[in-house]
Design a protein around this motif. Structure first.
Motif, mmCIF file in Angstrom:
data_model
loop_
_atom_site.group_PDB
_atom_site.id
_atom_site.type_symbol
_atom_site.label_atom_id
_atom_site.label_comp_id
_atom_site.label_asym_id
_atom_site.label_seq_id
_atom_site.Cartn_x
_atom_site.Cartn_y
_atom_site.Cartn_z
ATOM 1 N N UNK A 113 -47.061 -80.789 75.376
ATOM 2 C CA UNK A 113 -48.342 -81.287 75.938
ATOM 3 C C UNK A 113 -47.622 -82.621 77.190
ATOM 4 N N UNK A 114 -46.406 -83.014 76.820
ATOM 5 C CA UNK A 114 -45.965 -83.811 77.886
ATOM 6 C C UNK A 114 -45.614 -83.121 79.240
ATOM 7 N N UNK A 115 -45.486 -81.797 79.216
ATOM 8 C CA UNK A 115 -45.168 -81.060 80.252
ATOM 9 C C UNK A 115 -46.287 -80.337 80.967
ATOM 10 N N UNK A 116 -47.617 -80.381 80.594
ATOM 11 C CA UNK A 116 -48.701 -80.088 81.135
ATOM 12 C C UNK A 116 -48.895 -80.856 82.617
ATOM 13 N N UNK A 117 -49.117 -79.854 83.636
ATOM 14 C CA UNK A 117 -49.326 -80.320 84.952
ATOM 15 C C UNK A 117 -50.847 -79.852 85.219
ATOM 16 N N UNK A 118 -51.764 -80.705 85.715
ATOM 17 C CA UNK A 118 -52.990 -80.475 85.889
ATOM 18 C C UNK A 118 -53.460 -79.395 87.095
#
Length: 129
Positions: free
Chosen positions: A32-37
């Motif tokens: 989840x820390x790598x997610x880019x909107x």
């Protein structure tokens, strides 16, 4: 709608849906820390551009196969330039997220390109027979 375009639209829609599902599993469950909107927007952008270019190429192939090769190369260059501007713009304005975005963008780009080249080869083979 042309049956060849309908088939391509179905294939790219399935591919887009698969990327959305894989993206959800990968980014919301595992990392989840790598997610880019912006990733879903990039996926939709690639979907739209690929389908518009394919539609144009099918129209050309239906009219004149003699002009097809030159226009295919020209459209491929324009499409790649648009993708390059899109990716570099994002990377320039979001440097902290650039690496993850560019990796995702390339994976999606290659997947759409493989589907497109396979379908164009199929169309050219049908038209030449």
């Amino acid at each position: 709608m042309n049956p060849l375009m309908r088939r391509f639209l179905f294939q790219t829609s399935l591919l887009t849906f698969a990327f959305f599902v894989l993206g959800y599993l990968f980014y919301f469950l595992l990392f989840p820390n790598w997610y880019i909107r912006f990733l879903p927007i990039a996926l939709i952008f690639l979907f739209l551009v690929t389908n518009l270019v394919h539609y144009y190429l099918l129209r050309i192939a239906g009219k004149s196969m003699a002009k097809f090769t030159a226009r295919f190369m020209g459209m491929s260059f324009i499409k790649m330039f648009i993708y390059l501007v899109f990716a570099i713009s994002f990377a320039f304005f979001h440097r902290d997220q650039a690496k993850v975005f560019l990796i995702n963008f390339l994976v999606i780009y290659f997947a759409f390109s493989i589907v497109e080249v396979c379908e164009i080869a199929r169309v050219v083979k049908q038209k030449s027979n």
